[in-house]
Design an enzyme around this catalytic site. Structure first.
Site, PDB file in Angstrom:
ATOM      1  N   VAL A  33      35.417 -47.945 -22.110  1.00  0.00           N
ATOM      2  CA  VAL A  33      35.755 -47.930 -20.690  1.00  0.00           C
ATOM      3  C   VAL A  33      35.297 -49.221 -20.018  1.00  0.00           C
ATOM      4  O   VAL A  33      34.151 -49.633 -20.177  1.00  0.00           O
ATOM      5  CB  VAL A  33      35.082 -46.713 -20.001  1.00  0.00           C
ATOM      6  CG1 VAL A  33      35.348 -46.716 -18.509  1.00  0.00           C
ATOM      7  CG2 VAL A  33      35.570 -45.414 -20.626  1.00  0.00           C
ATOM      8  N   ASP A  34      36.200 -49.858 -19.263  1.00  0.00           N
ATOM      9  CA  ASP A  34      35.796 -51.045 -18.502  1.00  0.00           C
ATOM     10  C   ASP A  34      35.482 -50.633 -17.061  1.00  0.00           C
ATOM     11  O   ASP A  34      35.622 -49.468 -16.689  1.00  0.00           O
ATOM     12  CB  ASP A  34      36.859 -52.145 -18.572  1.00  0.00           C
ATOM     13  CG  ASP A  34      38.184 -51.760 -17.922  1.00  0.00           C
ATOM     14  OD1 ASP A  34      38.196 -50.901 -17.012  1.00  0.00           O
ATOM     15  OD2 ASP A  34      39.211 -52.324 -18.319  1.00  0.00           O
ATOM     16  N   SER A  35      35.062 -51.587 -16.237  1.00  0.00           N
ATOM     17  CA  SER A  35      34.611 -51.266 -14.879  1.00  0.00           C
ATOM     18  C   SER A  35      35.724 -50.684 -14.006  1.00  0.00           C
ATOM     19  O   SER A  35      35.469 -49.809 -13.170  1.00  0.00           O
ATOM     20  CB  SER A  35      33.989 -52.485 -14.212  1.00  0.00           C
ATOM     21  OG  SER A  35      34.900 -53.559 -14.214  1.00  0.00           O
ATOM     22  N   GLU A  37      38.288 -48.861 -15.112  1.00  0.00           N
ATOM     23  CA  GLU A  37      38.526 -47.490 -15.587  1.00  0.00           C
ATOM     24  C   GLU A  37      37.430 -46.541 -15.116  1.00  0.00           C
ATOM     25  O   GLU A  37      37.720 -45.402 -14.754  1.00  0.00           O
ATOM     26  CB  GLU A  37      38.624 -47.467 -17.116  1.00  0.00           C
ATOM     27  CG  GLU A  37      39.897 -48.107 -17.629  1.00  0.00           C
ATOM     28  CD  GLU A  37      39.909 -48.327 -19.138  1.00  0.00           C
ATOM     29  OE1 GLU A  37      40.977 -48.171 -19.727  1.00  0.00           O
ATOM     30  OE2 GLU A  37      38.845 -48.646 -19.710  1.00  0.00           O
TER      31      GLU A  37
END
Length: 76
Positions: A33-35, A37
């Site tokens: 998960v990125d920021s 998401e």
């Protein structure tokens, strides 16, 4: 149960298999998960549980268990 609802939101947002979402799963390391998401997941969780999660609190939550415990505290 809070975990089941959190899991369904994460699965829906990320388009991943339910089996990947475990309590001990870390957002960045295990789920990729990125920021952006995480922000989308949090927005969906706020809607699902009818709560507000401040940005400062989001930064401290690193795994599924953390968000589940946080929501459980908010619902008390």
């Amino acid at each position: 149960m809070v975990f089941e609802k959190v899991k369904s939101v994460i699965v829906e947002q990320l388009g991943i298999d339910e089996a990947e979402v475990k309590m001990e799963a870390k957002f960045a390391d295990d789920l990729g998960v990125d920021s952006l998401e995480i922000f989308e997941i949090v927005m969906s969780l706020e809607e699902a549980f009818e709560i507000e999660i401040p940005n400062e609190d989001i930064e401290n939550i690193k795994d599924v268990q953390g968000i589940v415990k946080y929501i459980e505290q908010k619902l008390k």
